[in-house]
Design an enzyme around this catalytic site. Sequence first.
Site, PDB file in Angstrom:
ATOM      1  N   HIS A 101      -2.477   2.048  -4.873  1.00 51.28           N
ATOM      2  CA  HIS A 101      -2.168   2.173  -3.443  1.00 51.28           C
ATOM      3  C   HIS A 101      -2.345   0.801  -2.783  1.00 51.28           C
ATOM      4  O   HIS A 101      -3.243   0.046  -3.143  1.00 51.28           O
ATOM      5  CB  HIS A 101      -3.074   3.215  -2.786  1.00 51.28           C
ATOM      6  CG  HIS A 101      -2.608   3.551  -1.397  1.00 51.28           C
ATOM      7  ND1 HIS A 101      -2.906   2.748  -0.316  1.00 51.28           N
ATOM      8  CD2 HIS A 101      -1.828   4.550  -0.926  1.00 51.28           C
ATOM      9  CE1 HIS A 101      -2.326   3.261   0.761  1.00 51.28           C
ATOM     10  NE2 HIS A 101      -1.670   4.352   0.419  1.00 51.28           N
ATOM     11  N   GLU A 172       6.116   2.551  -1.240  1.00 53.99           N
ATOM     12  CA  GLU A 172       5.513   2.543   0.091  1.00 53.99           C
ATOM     13  C   GLU A 172       5.540   1.120   0.666  1.00 53.99           C
ATOM     14  O   GLU A 172       4.661   0.302   0.343  1.00 53.99           O
ATOM     15  CB  GLU A 172       4.055   3.001   0.010  1.00 53.99           C
ATOM     16  CG  GLU A 172       3.882   4.396  -0.542  1.00 53.99           C
ATOM     17  CD  GLU A 172       2.575   5.027  -0.065  1.00 53.99           C
ATOM     18  OE1 GLU A 172       2.653   6.035   0.626  1.00 53.99           O
ATOM     19  OE2 GLU A 172       1.499   4.492  -0.360  1.00 53.99           O
TER      20      GLU A 172
HETATM   21  C1  PEP Z   1      -0.087   6.214   2.606  1.00 58.87           C
HETATM   22  O1  PEP Z   1      -0.959   5.425   2.917  1.00 58.87           O
HETATM   23  O2  PEP Z   1       0.040   6.583   1.430  1.00 58.87           O
HETATM   24  C2  PEP Z   1       0.831   6.692   3.658  1.00 58.87           C
HETATM   25  C3  PEP Z   1       2.004   7.036   3.307  1.00 58.87           C
HETATM   26  O3  PEP Z   1       0.334   6.710   4.954  1.00 58.87           O
HETATM   27  P1  PEP Z   1       1.129   7.138   6.289  1.00 58.87           P
HETATM   28  O4  PEP Z   1       1.982   8.349   5.981  1.00 58.87           O
HETATM   29  O5  PEP Z   1       0.052   7.443   7.287  1.00 58.87           O
HETATM   30  O6  PEP Z   1       1.975   5.982   6.680  1.00 58.87           O
END
Ligand code: PEP
Length: 257
Positions: A101, A172
């Site tokens: 992450h 992400e």
């Molecule tokens: C995350 O940190 O994995 C994430 C997707 O956070 P958010 O949905 O709050 O942006």
Amino acid sequence: MEKLENGGKEYIVAANWKMNMSAKAIKSFLEEMNQVEIPKHLRTIIFPPYPYLNIFQKMLRYSRITYGAQDIAKEEKGAYTGEVSADMLIDMGCSYTLTGHSERRSYYAETPEIVAEKTRAAIMHSLTPVICIGETLEQRQSGRYKEILKAQLDAVEASVRESMGVCMIAYEPVWAIGTGVIPKISEIRDTHKFIHEVLISYGGTYRKTVPILYGGSVSEKNVREIASVKYVNGFLIGGASLNAERFKTIIKLLSVD
Ligand code: PEP
């Protein structure tokens, strides 16, 4: 509700709770979730903080909701204060673990090599790793983001090789996490396609089936639009997954009639 454009494909809806929630809040969240009928084409995974995994083990025994850990030790056992091993996660009934992450990469200095070792540790114990990759805003704006994403994937592939086929990827963009900003739909499409192509380039047809999740400010407002994008196989959701009503709405929005 009209069908999603690519209705029929399986979606993964994963909740990353980070360092949030309490035992009390989790019990009522899971009680509520246990009333929800999860459609067959939806795989729901929750990643709670470690100390609450035992609540999941007790309360989700007969549920279609699965769960996993937010992180995993790369070592098997021994003098590693504060770490939690793959065996321990298996003992707690986990089926999955996040690895890499962006918060772990940036706040805890996890290098691509460490992420690769953690991913390998998960695979060795039959835990499905959800490998998080993503670029910073500066990397996106400089146009270097594809190189960065490929390097993050390459490090894992060099360590796990054929087993890449049993992993999931969560794309992400760091600049979209917790900011309320999401990339343009065309950017999500292009980046997921790129990740798919990198996986294919490793060889082996099974890599076509590695699910690629999108994460970063997913909410009930944008989930259906993003779900229609080719190569988006699901979501990793932070903030919007902490509230049972919001999480249930997201599940409903992905329910193809
Ligand atoms: C995350 O940190 O994995 C994430 C997707 O956070 P958010 O949905 O709050 O942006």
